[in-house]
Each structure stands twice: as structure tokens, then as C-alpha cells.
Scaffold this motif. Structure first.
Motif, PDB file in Angstrom:
ATOM      1  N   LEU A  32      29.320 -39.670   9.082  1.00  0.00           N
ATOM      2  CA  LEU A  32      28.451 -40.833   8.886  1.00  0.00           C
ATOM      3  C   LEU A  32      28.723 -42.076   9.919  1.00  0.00           C
ATOM      4  CD1 LEU A  32      29.091 -41.126   4.915  1.00  0.00           C
ATOM      5  CD2 LEU A  32      26.892 -39.930   6.253  1.00  0.00           C
ATOM      6  N   HIS A  33      29.751 -42.054  10.164  1.00  0.00           N
ATOM      7  CA  HIS A  33      29.726 -43.112  11.508  1.00  0.00           C
ATOM      8  C   HIS A  33      29.628 -42.921  12.641  1.00  0.00           C
ATOM      9  CE1 HIS A  33      32.001 -46.533  13.567  1.00  0.00           C
ATOM     10  NE2 HIS A  33      32.098 -47.267  12.328  1.00  0.00           N
ATOM     11  N   PRO A  34      28.755 -43.675  13.260  1.00  0.00           N
ATOM     12  CA  PRO A  34      28.107 -43.511  14.764  1.00  0.00           C
ATOM     13  C   PRO A  34      29.311 -43.104  15.583  1.00  0.00           C
ATOM     14  CG  PRO A  34      27.154 -45.256  14.015  1.00  0.00           C
ATOM     15  CD  PRO A  34      28.071 -45.085  12.784  1.00  0.00           C
ATOM     16  N   TYR A  35      30.483 -43.261  15.319  1.00  0.00           N
ATOM     17  CA  TYR A  35      31.637 -43.196  16.396  1.00  0.00           C
ATOM     18  C   TYR A  35      32.188 -41.693  16.159  1.00  0.00           C
ATOM     19  CZ  TYR A  35      36.352 -42.908  18.605  1.00  0.00           C
ATOM     20  OH  TYR A  35      37.401 -42.562  19.298  1.00  0.00           O
TER      21      TYR A  35
ATOM     22  N   GLY B  89      33.008 -58.752  15.059  1.00  0.00           N
ATOM     23  CA  GLY B  89      32.465 -58.051  13.878  1.00  0.00           C
ATOM     24  C   GLY B  89      32.836 -56.625  13.937  1.00  0.00           C
ATOM     25  N   CYS B  90      32.225 -55.579  14.014  1.00  0.00           N
ATOM     26  CA  CYS B  90      32.378 -54.267  14.043  1.00  0.00           C
ATOM     27  C   CYS B  90      33.079 -53.863  15.464  1.00  0.00           C
ATOM     28  CB  CYS B  90      31.158 -53.394  13.568  1.00  0.00           C
ATOM     29  SG  CYS B  90      31.720 -51.480  14.265  1.00  0.00           S
ATOM     30  N   ARG B  91      34.182 -53.386  15.377  1.00  0.00           N
ATOM     31  CA  ARG B  91      35.054 -53.162  16.597  1.00  0.00           C
ATOM     32  C   ARG B  91      34.058 -52.116  17.571  1.00  0.00           C
ATOM     33  NH1 ARG B  91      41.210 -54.282  15.962  1.00  0.00           N
ATOM     34  NH2 ARG B  91      40.755 -56.226  14.992  1.00  0.00           N
ATOM     35  N   PHE B  92      33.167 -51.445  16.867  1.00  0.00           N
ATOM     36  CA  PHE B  92      32.397 -50.412  17.637  1.00  0.00           C
ATOM     37  C   PHE B  92      31.071 -51.124  18.360  1.00  0.00           C
ATOM     38  CE2 PHE B  92      30.042 -45.937  17.954  1.00  0.00           C
ATOM     39  CZ  PHE B  92      30.965 -45.681  18.854  1.00  0.00           C
ATOM     40  N   VAL B  93      30.944 -52.206  18.223  1.00  0.00           N
ATOM     41  CA  VAL B  93      29.606 -52.773  18.250  1.00  0.00           C
ATOM     42  C   VAL B  93      29.146 -52.650  19.892  1.00  0.00           C
ATOM     43  CG1 VAL B  93      30.364 -55.374  18.610  1.00  0.00           C
ATOM     44  CG2 VAL B  93      28.150 -54.719  17.907  1.00  0.00           C
ATOM     45  N   THR B  94      30.225 -52.582  20.612  1.00  0.00           N
ATOM     46  CA  THR B  94      29.827 -52.776  22.012  1.00  0.00           C
ATOM     47  C   THR B  94      29.382 -51.323  22.872  1.00  0.00           C
ATOM     48  OG1 THR B  94      32.131 -52.290  22.460  1.00  0.00           O
ATOM     49  CG2 THR B  94      31.406 -54.647  22.793  1.00  0.00           C
ATOM     50  N   ARG B  95      29.571 -50.400  21.819  1.00  0.00           N
ATOM     51  CA  ARG B  95      29.313 -49.069  22.444  1.00  0.00           C
ATOM     52  C   ARG B  95      28.349 -48.243  21.448  1.00  0.00           C
ATOM     53  NH1 ARG B  95      34.687 -46.062  23.026  1.00  0.00           N
ATOM     54  NH2 ARG B  95      33.914 -44.821  24.502  1.00  0.00           N
ATOM     55  N   CYS B  96      28.148 -48.756  20.039  1.00  0.00           N
ATOM     56  CA  CYS B  96      27.395 -48.050  19.331  1.00  0.00           C
ATOM     57  C   CYS B  96      25.868 -48.104  19.560  1.00  0.00           C
ATOM     58  CB  CYS B  96      27.603 -48.917  17.852  1.00  0.00           C
ATOM     59  SG  CYS B  96      26.812 -48.075  16.488  1.00  0.00           S
ATOM     60  N   PRO B  97      25.438 -46.831  19.535  1.00  0.00           N
ATOM     61  CA  PRO B  97      23.912 -46.540  19.859  1.00  0.00           C
ATOM     62  C   PRO B  97      22.909 -47.160  18.608  1.00  0.00           C
ATOM     63  CG  PRO B  97      25.146 -44.551  19.553  1.00  0.00           C
ATOM     64  CD  PRO B  97      26.179 -45.374  19.361  1.00  0.00           C
ATOM     65  N   GLN B  98      23.823 -47.401  17.356  1.00  0.00           N
ATOM     66  CA  GLN B  98      22.826 -47.886  16.423  1.00  0.00           C
ATOM     67  C   GLN B  98      23.136 -49.377  15.951  1.00  0.00           C
ATOM     68  OE1 GLN B  98      23.916 -44.047  14.476  1.00  0.00           O
ATOM     69  NE2 GLN B  98      22.056 -44.670  13.226  1.00  0.00           N
ATOM     70  N   ALA B  99      23.783 -50.082  16.792  1.00  0.00           N
ATOM     71  CA  ALA B  99      24.284 -51.670  16.520  1.00  0.00           C
ATOM     72  C   ALA B  99      23.012 -52.177  15.989  1.00  0.00           C
ATOM     73  CB  ALA B  99      24.906 -51.882  17.575  1.00  0.00           C
TER      74      ALA B  99
ATOM     75  N   ILE C 204      23.648 -57.816  12.609  1.00  0.00           N
ATOM     76  CA  ILE C 204      24.859 -58.138  11.918  1.00  0.00           C
ATOM     77  C   ILE C 204      26.150 -57.636  12.226  1.00  0.00           C
ATOM     78  CG2 ILE C 204      24.368 -56.167  10.387  1.00  0.00           C
ATOM     79  CD1 ILE C 204      25.421 -57.705   8.206  1.00  0.00           C
ATOM     80  N   CYS C 205      26.154 -56.571  12.985  1.00  0.00           N
ATOM     81  CA  CYS C 205      27.423 -55.868  13.454  1.00  0.00           C
ATOM     82  C   CYS C 205      28.238 -56.583  14.247  1.00  0.00           C
ATOM     83  CB  CYS C 205      26.994 -54.400  14.277  1.00  0.00           C
ATOM     84  SG  CYS C 205      26.023 -53.386  13.243  1.00  0.00           S
ATOM     85  N   ALA C 206      27.550 -57.646  15.228  1.00  0.00           N
ATOM     86  CA  ALA C 206      28.600 -58.461  16.121  1.00  0.00           C
ATOM     87  C   ALA C 206      29.194 -59.572  15.349  1.00  0.00           C
ATOM     88  CB  ALA C 206      27.335 -59.109  17.076  1.00  0.00           C
TER      89      ALA C 206
ATOM     90  N   ALA D 225      33.403 -47.268   6.970  1.00  0.00           N
ATOM     91  CA  ALA D 225      33.154 -48.799   7.343  1.00  0.00           C
ATOM     92  C   ALA D 225      32.016 -49.127   8.257  1.00  0.00           C
ATOM     93  CB  ALA D 225      34.381 -49.340   7.829  1.00  0.00           C
ATOM     94  N   CYS D 226      30.821 -48.943   7.846  1.00  0.00           N
ATOM     95  CA  CYS D 226      29.842 -49.217   8.983  1.00  0.00           C
ATOM     96  C   CYS D 226      28.596 -49.841   8.153  1.00  0.00           C
ATOM     97  CB  CYS D 226      29.247 -47.966   9.211  1.00  0.00           C
ATOM     98  SG  CYS D 226      27.661 -47.987  10.270  1.00  0.00           S
ATOM     99  N   HIS D 227      27.869 -51.113   8.694  1.00  0.00           N
ATOM    100  CA  HIS D 227      26.990 -51.475   8.240  1.00  0.00           C
ATOM    101  C   HIS D 227      25.563 -50.909   7.751  1.00  0.00           C
ATOM    102  CE1 HIS D 227      28.847 -55.732   7.868  1.00  0.00           C
ATOM    103  NE2 HIS D 227      28.947 -55.378   9.496  1.00  0.00           N
ATOM    104  N   LEU D 228      25.521 -49.563   8.397  1.00  0.00           N
ATOM    105  CA  LEU D 228      24.170 -48.917   8.158  1.00  0.00           C
ATOM    106  C   LEU D 228      24.396 -48.485   6.554  1.00  0.00           C
ATOM    107  CD1 LEU D 228      24.353 -46.612  11.367  1.00  0.00           C
ATOM    108  CD2 LEU D 228      22.496 -48.206  10.784  1.00  0.00           C
ATOM    109  N   PHE D 229      25.582 -48.160   6.075  1.00  0.00           N
ATOM    110  CA  PHE D 229      25.672 -47.682   4.704  1.00  0.00           C
ATOM    111  C   PHE D 229      25.850 -49.006   4.008  1.00  0.00           C
ATOM    112  CE2 PHE D 229      26.702 -44.695   7.770  1.00  0.00           C
ATOM    113  CZ  PHE D 229      25.924 -43.632   7.361  1.00  0.00           C
TER     114      PHE D 229
HETATM  115 FE1  SF4 Z   1      29.554 -50.864  13.736  1.00  0.00          FE
HETATM  116 FE2  SF4 Z   1      27.165 -51.605  13.313  1.00  0.00          FE
HETATM  117 FE3  SF4 Z   1      27.679 -49.158  14.603  1.00  0.00          FE
HETATM  118 FE4  SF4 Z   1      27.856 -49.420  12.014  1.00  0.00          FE
HETATM  119  S1  SF4 Z   1      25.726 -49.699  13.137  1.00  0.00           S
HETATM  120  S2  SF4 Z   1      29.340 -48.599  13.539  1.00  0.00           S
HETATM  121  S3  SF4 Z   1      28.550 -51.490  11.812  1.00  0.00           S
HETATM  122  S4  SF4 Z   1      28.083 -51.413  15.230  1.00  0.00           S
END
Ligand code: SF4
Length: 325
Positions: free
Chosen positions: A248-251, A286-296, A299-301, A317-321
């Protein structure tokens, strides 16, 4: 008695960065920042993530090889973060570790008999001739033989040395073994032999493993459940098969997309993550993956996503869900 052998609650480990003549703290490395999970008796819990994500520090804190900054570590019902060294010594035999490099973790000046036997003798688990008999049994258990007792580490191959490390870890009849990149330094064919050995030993002895690795295919093979770590936090936890089939998590999706598929007919689209992992000195707000996430999203920052159970035995742990719930 509870089925849970280890419970980690909100574990935090910060390392101060000091500088100057007065050695003032000028920054803090947030290596582990609020990690929670449980391991049941006889279960393998895999911790996977890129190097520097905090998985090894988590393992070392659990064994109190590093002192946690805060959080609770409950092993066999005992909160161990507050135990003094004398109290800890009684629990030590029940928690062991197998390191990545089987060569540097074995004393080159000692024969195998002493390497495998010394912890048993130190903790008073065997006396006199009993130690030799027990070492022989342990060596046979890990696929070596009694004649190997009198040899030195340099006389063995990498796989055999790791078998010696496993025999040493088992010598005190532990309930939990932290396997820290335990097969990463080995050739692929030897890796599978050691993984099979660990599985067989678990079936026979009921020992639990915390299996730490950067290689998701290795973690998936051996683990019942997997926690995915990114920059000091667990971002997804699920049963091994579920995580692999339904990440589920983009990472996690990016990690799985990078695992080679053994079937040439199956094509998997690789997700290339842009940029480097941010510094744990200054992780994103915010989310620690925000700088690399293709779906950011915006709110994530700003807001850190909390871990939510999306189905039984699957949390993310992801705002998408969090938006959908
Ligand atoms: Fe993080 Fe947002 Fe990407 Fe989910 S969508 S992993 S909360 S940056």
C-alpha cells in the motif's frame, strides 16, 4: 503466558552530534523515531529498508547494545530499558545476535570449540566436559561436525563461518535472535542454505527471529510478517505474502518493484525513486517520504501520517489511506 515474546513501543534513538572544544551538541541524528512492533514466540519478523533507515539501530537497542533515548522494550513480559547491567545479564542468554560479517564477528585467535562454548560457560549453563559435548551437538545442529571444533575461523568458508555464528547464538538457548543482515555478505546459493537452516532451527527450537535486511526478497522468504522502515520510522506492516501481493505505501511499492522476478514472461514495472534519502539530521516535517514520493499531496509536507490498520494484520502510515477511512 502471552504469545508475544517481544513488544517494542515507540522506540526512539537519537545520536547527538558534538563539535568544538567543549563538545557541545550541535545537531541530533534521529536514527530511530517512534518504532513499534511485536514478535510472537517462534515467529520471524522482518525489518526491511534502505541502509541508514534505522533498522540495525533498532535491533541494537532491543539487545541494549545501544541505549534507547526513550520508548519501551518488553521482552518476555519484562520492560528491559530500565534494567541495570546486573539484571540484564540474567536475560542476555535469552536474546542473541547474528551479525552480517561472519569473519569479523569471530575471534580469529580462538578455536571453534571456545567460540561456541564461551557464552554457555560464562552464563554458567554448562560445567567442565559438558561444554565440549554441547558444542559438538550445536555444530551438528548447524550442519558442521565435531572435527570442526579444533579449527580456527580462517579455515572455514563464509557460509561455514555463519553456521558457527548461528551455533554460538543458539548455545544459550535463546528465545529471540536478532539476525542483522545475516546473509547479506554471502553468495546467493549459500544465502539460501543459511535461510533454510534458520527456518529448520526455528521449526525445531521455536526460537523467534528479528530478521533485518535491505533485501526485500530475502526478508520475504524467511519472514512471517514484515515491517518496512524509512528514515527512522516503520511505514507499513503486514504478513509477508500480503505485503508482497498488496503493498500500500508508495515506498513499499517502489521496493517491491525493484525485486527481480524469476519468470522472464512476467514483466514488472520498476518504480524509480528520484533523489536521495533525506538526512536523519533534518528529516522532513510531515511524511518522511514526501521528498521522493510519486503520489505526494500538499498535506504530506505538513502533517505526519499515523499508522492505521487498513485490514487485519495490515497497517500503513500514509495520507492516501487516511483520506479514505
Ligand atoms: Fe507520504 Fe503522502 Fe506519499 Fe503517503 S502519499 S507516502 S503520506 S508523501
Amino acid at each position: 503466558m502471552s504469545d508475544v515474546i517481544l513488544e517494542v513501543r515507540n522506540l526512539v534513538k537519537y545520536f547527538p552530534v558534538k563539535a568544538g572544544i567543549l563538545q557541545r551538541t550541535i545537531a541530533t541524528v534521529k536514527a530511530v523515531d517512534g518504532v513499534s512492533f511485536q514478535i510472537k514466540r517462534g515467529e520471524t519478523f522482518g525489518l526491511v529498508g534502505e541502509s541508514g533507515c534505522g533498522k540495525t539501530t533498532t535491533g541494537r537497542c532491543i539487545l541494549r547494545l545501544e541505549e534507547p533515548t526513550s520508548g519501551e522494550i518488553i521482552f518476555k513480559g519484562i520492560e528491559i530499558t530500565k534494567l541495570n547491567q546486573k539484571q540484564l545479564k540474567k536475560l542476555r542468554p535469552k536474546m542473541q545476535i547474528v551479525f552480517q560479517d561472519p569473519f569479523s564477528s569471530l575471534n580469529p585467535r580462538l578455536p571453534v570449540k571456545e567460540i561456541v562454548g564461551e557464552a554457555m560457560v560464562y552464563h554458567g549453563l554448562v560445567k567442565g566436559k559438558e561444554a565440549e559435548k554441547k558444542v559438538k551437538e550445536l555444530l551438528e545442529m548447524v550442519g558442521l561436525s565435531a572435527e570442526h571444533m579444533y579449527r580456527y575461523p580462517h579455515e572455514f568458508s563464509g557460509g561455514q563461518r555463519q553456521r558457527i555464528c548461528i551455533a554460538r547464538a543458539l548455545s544459550t538457548q535463546p528465545d529471540l535472535i536478532v539476525c542483522d543482515e545475516a546473509v547479506s555478505a554471502l553468495d546467493v546459493s549459500i544465502q539460501s542454505q543459511i535461510l533454510k537452516l534458520l527456518e529448520n532451527l526455528q521449526a525445531k527450537l521455536g526460537v523467534a527471529y528479528l530478521f533485518i535486511s535491505h533485501a526485500l526478497n530475502v526478508v520475504k522468504y524467511i519472514s512471517h510478517r514484515i515491517g518496512v522502515m524509512y528514515l527512522g520510522k516503520i511505514v507499513e506492516v503486514a504478513e509477508s505474502e500480503e505485503l508482497y501481493l498488496n503493498p500500500l505505501h508508495p515506498y513499499t511499492k517502489a521496493l517491491i518493484s525493484a525485486v527481480p522476478v524469476p519468470d522472464p514472461k512476467v514483466k514488472r514495472q520498476k518504480i524509480i525513486l528520484k533523489g536521495d534519502v533525506p538526512s536523519p539530521l533534518n528529516p522532513p516535517k510531515g511524511c518522511r517520504f514526501v521528498t521522493r514520493c510519486p503520489q505526494a499531496m500538499s498535506i504530506c509536507a505538513e502533517i505526519e501520517p499515523q499508522m492505521l490498520e487498513v485490514s487485519s494484520n495490515h497497517s500503513v502510515a500514509c495520507h492516501l489511506f487516511q483520506k479514505q477511512l
